[in-house]
Design an enzyme around this catalytic site. Structure first.
Site, PDB file in Angstrom:
ATOM      1  N   ARG A  93       1.018  -1.221  -0.005  1.00 63.06           N
ATOM      2  CA  ARG A  93      -0.013  -0.081   0.089  1.00 63.06           C
ATOM      3  C   ARG A  93       0.917   1.186   0.100  1.00 63.06           C
ATOM      4  NH1 ARG A  93      -3.112  -2.827  -1.791  1.00 63.06           N
ATOM      5  NH2 ARG A  93      -4.986  -3.654  -1.196  1.00 63.06           N
ATOM      6  N   HIS A 109       0.727  -0.469 -10.460  1.00 60.98           N
ATOM      7  CA  HIS A 109      -0.069  -1.617  -9.475  1.00 60.98           C
ATOM      8  C   HIS A 109      -0.466  -2.855 -10.175  1.00 60.98           C
ATOM      9  CE1 HIS A 109      -3.154  -1.012  -6.156  1.00 60.98           C
ATOM     10  NE2 HIS A 109      -2.850  -2.476  -6.298  1.00 60.98           N
TER      11      HIS A 109
END
Length: 312
Positions: A227, A275
């Site tokens: 994250r 990502h």
């Protein structure tokens, strides 16, 4: 029992998921009607959800038995005050495999110094620039959940000494596990490569700040597929500029897509990936969703149910 599952993960995902979900329901013998609209929220038994999808207010879904997230992370939904239904995160073997492959690949890339060979095709034969063996380079995994544990075990099989850290104590064979504040300092002070796979909670935001980055051996590498807000961006940039951190490979960011003008894009010691470390794949994720619906209809406990107090 007949049930209705509402695919509220956004219209862009509907065509990719619909055939796999219907097949998974059929394979388990489930009488589940799959819809992508909910004109009557009170008629919905299950919500298949992804952040940015079709539901923000869960209060009209009075009959809904569970909200089944397609993502491993739940930080964008767990704090929703209208969500009173059970929430399950995605734990998918294919997602785990993808993360292990990405983490292992980038650890080996930094361990072997592959970037240096690619960037220095200049006609100079640099004999003697040999990396240490894996057993001589400690790697730390911050976060020992499903993804962290699998990545730690894979790296240990490659002979890396693997240090693991989690907020609560864990025991994993072959992994030197630590917990708590003192354990975090001990792990960071030893690790040449640090991989962050922690959930995002108030306790983990900015966990890697200036103080903790300074604990790491000079020139250490950070790899973050977990994250973005786990790392203090300004502190990381300062540590990269000073050489305290040798390189950062980042797959996740505070704002995504990463803005074109962000300093990470142009920094010579930063690798940006979009990502992609652990993408949810419709065939395998659909089987996970179907199994949880089967369990609930059979009166069995839901898998991967989120603890609201812990945030994951």
């Amino acid at each position: 029992m007949t049930a209705t599952a509402y695919f509220a993960a956004g219209p862009a995902r509907w065509d990719a998921y619909r055939p796999h979900l219907e097949q998974a329901f059929a394979e388990l013998g489930l009488d589940v009607s799959l819809v992508n609209t909910a004109p009557d929220p009170a008629a919905i038994d299950y919500i298949i959800f992804a952040p940015g999808g079709d539901v923000e207010d869960f209060s009209p879904f009075t009959r809904t038995r569970a909200v089944l997230n397609l993502w491993a992370g739940v930080e964008r939904i767990v704090g929703n005050p209208t969500l009173t239904q059970p929430l399950c995160r995605m734990v998918d073997p294919a997602l785990t495999d993808g993360m292990v492959e990405w983490v292992t690949g980038h650890v080996l890339r930094h361990h072997l110094g592959i970037d240096g060979h690619i960037l220095r095709q200049d006609g100079v034969w640099r004999a003697g620039e040999v990396p240490p063996l894996a057993r001589e380079r400690p790697v730390a995994i911050l976060g020992l959940g499903e993804l962290g544990r699998a990545s730690a075990e894979a790296l240990a099989r490659l002979n890396f000494p693997v240090l693991g850290w989690s907020r609560s104590a864990r025991t994993i064979e072959g992994i030197d596990c630590h917990s708590g504040d003192a354990g975090l300092e001990a792990v960071l002070r030893r690790a040449a490569i640090v991989v962050t796979l922690l959930p995002l909670t108030p306790d983990t935001e900015n966990l890697l700040n200036a103080t903790r980055l300074a604990w790491m051996p000079r020139g250490a590498v950070i790899i973050n597929p977990g994250r973005g807000p786990i790392i203090d961006d300004e502190a990381l940039l300062a540590a990269l500029d000073s050489g305290q951190i040798g390189h950062a490979t980042l797959d996740v960011f505070r704002v995504e897509p990463l803005p074109a003008g962000h300093p990470f894009w142009a920094h010579p010691r930063v690798t940006v990936t979009p990502h992609i470390a652990a993408e949810t794949r419709p065939p395998s994720a659909s089987r996970v969703i179907a199994e949880n619906i089967r369990r609930d209809l059979a009166g069995e406990p839901l898998l991967h149910r989120v603890d609201r107090d812990r945030g994951y």
